[in-house]
Design an enzyme around this catalytic site. Structure first.
Site, mmCIF file in Angstrom:
data_model
loop_
_atom_site.group_PDB
_atom_site.id
_atom_site.type_symbol
_atom_site.label_atom_id
_atom_site.label_comp_id
_atom_site.label_asym_id
_atom_site.label_seq_id
_atom_site.Cartn_x
_atom_site.Cartn_y
_atom_site.Cartn_z
ATOM 1 N N HIS A 1 0.845 -1.201 0.000
ATOM 2 C CA HIS A 1 0.000 0.000 0.000
ATOM 3 C C HIS A 1 0.876 1.245 0.000
ATOM 4 C CE1 HIS A 1 -3.852 -1.975 1.813
ATOM 5 N NE2 HIS A 1 -3.379 -2.626 0.784
ATOM 6 N N TYR B 1 -8.859 4.831 8.163
ATOM 7 C CA TYR B 1 -8.989 5.149 9.588
ATOM 8 C C TYR B 1 -10.069 6.220 9.702
ATOM 9 C CZ TYR B 1 -4.493 2.871 10.731
ATOM 10 O OH TYR B 1 -3.469 1.965 10.928
ATOM 11 N N PRO C 1 -2.925 -0.083 19.333
ATOM 12 C CA PRO C 1 -2.731 -0.553 17.960
ATOM 13 C C PRO C 1 -2.965 0.487 16.857
ATOM 14 C CG PRO C 1 -4.761 -1.423 18.876
ATOM 15 C CD PRO C 1 -4.069 -0.727 19.988
ATOM 16 N N LYS D 1 2.061 -0.502 15.219
ATOM 17 C CA LYS D 1 3.499 -0.561 15.508
ATOM 18 C C LYS D 1 3.958 -1.797 16.283
ATOM 19 C CE LYS D 1 4.867 3.107 13.507
ATOM 20 N NZ LYS D 1 4.775 2.603 12.160
ATOM 21 N N TYR E 1 4.293 6.469 10.123
ATOM 22 C CA TYR E 1 3.465 5.294 9.816
ATOM 23 C C TYR E 1 4.259 4.243 9.038
ATOM 24 C CZ TYR E 1 -0.735 2.585 9.023
ATOM 25 O OH TYR E 1 -1.667 1.571 9.027
#
Ligand code: FAD
Ligand code: DHB
Length: 397
Positions: free
Chosen positions: A75, A202, A294, A298, A386
């Protein structure tokens, strides 16, 4: 009592223990891995799914990444959704890196297959019960097949997760614990339905956070923020889909198709760091030393980052007789751990509803998300963290 001897005694066959064992094997360092559960259990335990590029590189460069490269979903960005609209953060364009969606249990399967393939010791249903003299001459006492065993080793790697025996074996005076409990949890599902988006979404919503992820072109992984001590029985499938649809709804009529849910679970949310992470000849790695909420994806990546640091230290020790890197293990790991805690705490606070939030704090959430998605500087900050911060020391893989 059966006695064994090895260089590194590894407790736990999760991502931390198995990756460590594999990297050490590739450097001709012997280890024995003990796992209290069965092979079937650890290979089917559903957990994380997002791998940073650095994690993928370590697995691939050490020879266990062929299936991951083939089946992992690469992604190049992620969507943040709020106020009925989606906003894409383009990792590739902002920081030139990507992430790979590949389930944790698939990583675990690949590592187990590799280890058993080259015939290195890995015992399932082997429970470590007690550590002896971990400061100077370490021994691990464990039970396997109804018998007592003992391993004498140069070092112990405590890769036994948050509920293991290694961290509690350390005296409370020599261990500092930093902990944050979140007043909510995640309800996670796996469903047999094609993911409604090619990339992760998200979502912040007044009713709470939600996340759309996936495992394959046919399987969706979805999460919902729920109360801290929620009973899973309060969430029949229809209610889960309805709540997901409400939270993820957009002005341009986003469609979330449902499908059979074949796995459901609730994960509590906490931040936890044990410091230091080494005590004489005992090292703590992964969840045994730290837990992140979460939201930043990570947990597994941090476990692999710890392994990378310890491998380098052990290779230096066995090949050159030097202890400098081993002595810096805690310091090196904790630097990254705290940066990941910071990022995970920030993502969690931005995207979740805390109890008793009012309209003022709702507007602050929206303003922050608006800022993060419209400022190139802020989007870059999110992207850089990220996809995984660069490692600050050279590695072997
Ligand atoms: P673990 O995977 O916990 O492995 C530890 C192993 O040690 C286990 O197999 C255990 O059985 C074994 N063990 C324990 N005690 C003993 C003993 N005495 N003797 C022998 N063996 C022992 N992270 C994310 O980024 N996203 C997520 O969605 C996400 N979901 C999660 C859901 C759950 C329910 C949990 C618990 C964690 C989740 N995580 C998630 C975190 C991520 O999965 C962990 O960070 C990762 O598993 C850490 O790997 P580890 O090897 O350190 O620990
Ligand atoms: C997944 C889990 C996470 O914690 C996250 O932040 C993103 C994706 C997953 O399980 O796919």
């Amino acid at each position: 009592m059966t006695k064994h001897r090895t260089q590194v005694g590894i407790i736990g066959a999760g991502p931390a223990g198995l990756t460590l064992a594999h990297l050490l094997y590739s450097q001709n360092i012997e280890s024995i891995v003990l796992e209290r559960h069965s092979r079937e259990y650890v290979e089917n335990r559903v957990r994380a799914g997002v791998l940073e590029q650095g994690t993928v590189d370590i697995l691939y460069n050490s020879g266990v990444g062929q299936r991951l490269k083939r089946e992992g979903l690469r992604h190049q960005g992620v969507e943040l959704r709020f106020d009925g609209k989606g906003h894409r953060i383009d990792f590739q364009e902002l920081v030139g890196k990507s992430i790979t969606v590949y389930a944790q249990q698939e990583v675990v399967k690949d590592l187990i297959t590799a280890r058993l393939g080259y015939g290195a010791p890995l015992s399932f249903e082997a429970e470590a019960l007690r550590l002896e003299n971990y400061e100077h001459e370490p021994k691990i006492h464990y039970q396997h097949g109804g018998e007592n065993h003992e391993i004498a080793c140069d070092f112990i790697a405590g890769c036994d997760g948050f509920h293991g025996i290694c961290r509690p074996a350390v005296s409370t005076e020599s261990l500092q614990v930093h902990e944050r409990q979140y007043p909510f949890a995640w309800l996670g599902i796996l469903a047999r339905v094609p993911p409604a988006s090619r990339e992760l979404i998200y979502t912040y919503h007044e009713r709470g956070f939600s996340l759309l992820s996936m495992r394959s072109p046919e399987v969706s992984r979805l999460y919902l923020q729920c109360p801290q001590h929620e009973d899973i029985n309060n969430w029949p499938d229809d209610r889960i889909w309805e709540e997901l649809r409400t939270r993820m709804a957009t002005c341009d009529a986003f469609v979330l198709k449902d499908g059979p849910i074949f796995q459901k679970g609730i994960t509590p949310m906490r931040g936890f760091v044990a410091s230091p992470m080494q005590f004489g000849k005992l090292f703590l790695l992964g969840d045994a030393a730290h837990i992140v909420p979460p939201t930043g994806a990570k947990g597994l990546n941090l476990a692999v980052a710890d392994v990378r640091v310890l491998t380098r230290g052990l290779v230096e020790f066995y090949k050159q007789g030097m202890r400098d890197e081993l002595a810096r293990f805690s310091e090196r790991c904790l630097r990254r751990v705290w940066k990941c805690q910071r990022f995970s705490a920030w993502m969690t606070a931005m995207l979740h509803r805390f109890p008793n939030e009012d309209s003022f704090s709702h507007e602050i959430h929206l303003a922050e998300l608006d800022y993060v998605t419209s400022s190139r500087a802020a989007s870059t900050t999110l992207a850089e963290n990220y996809v995984g911060l660069p490692f600050d020391t050279p590695g072997l893989f």
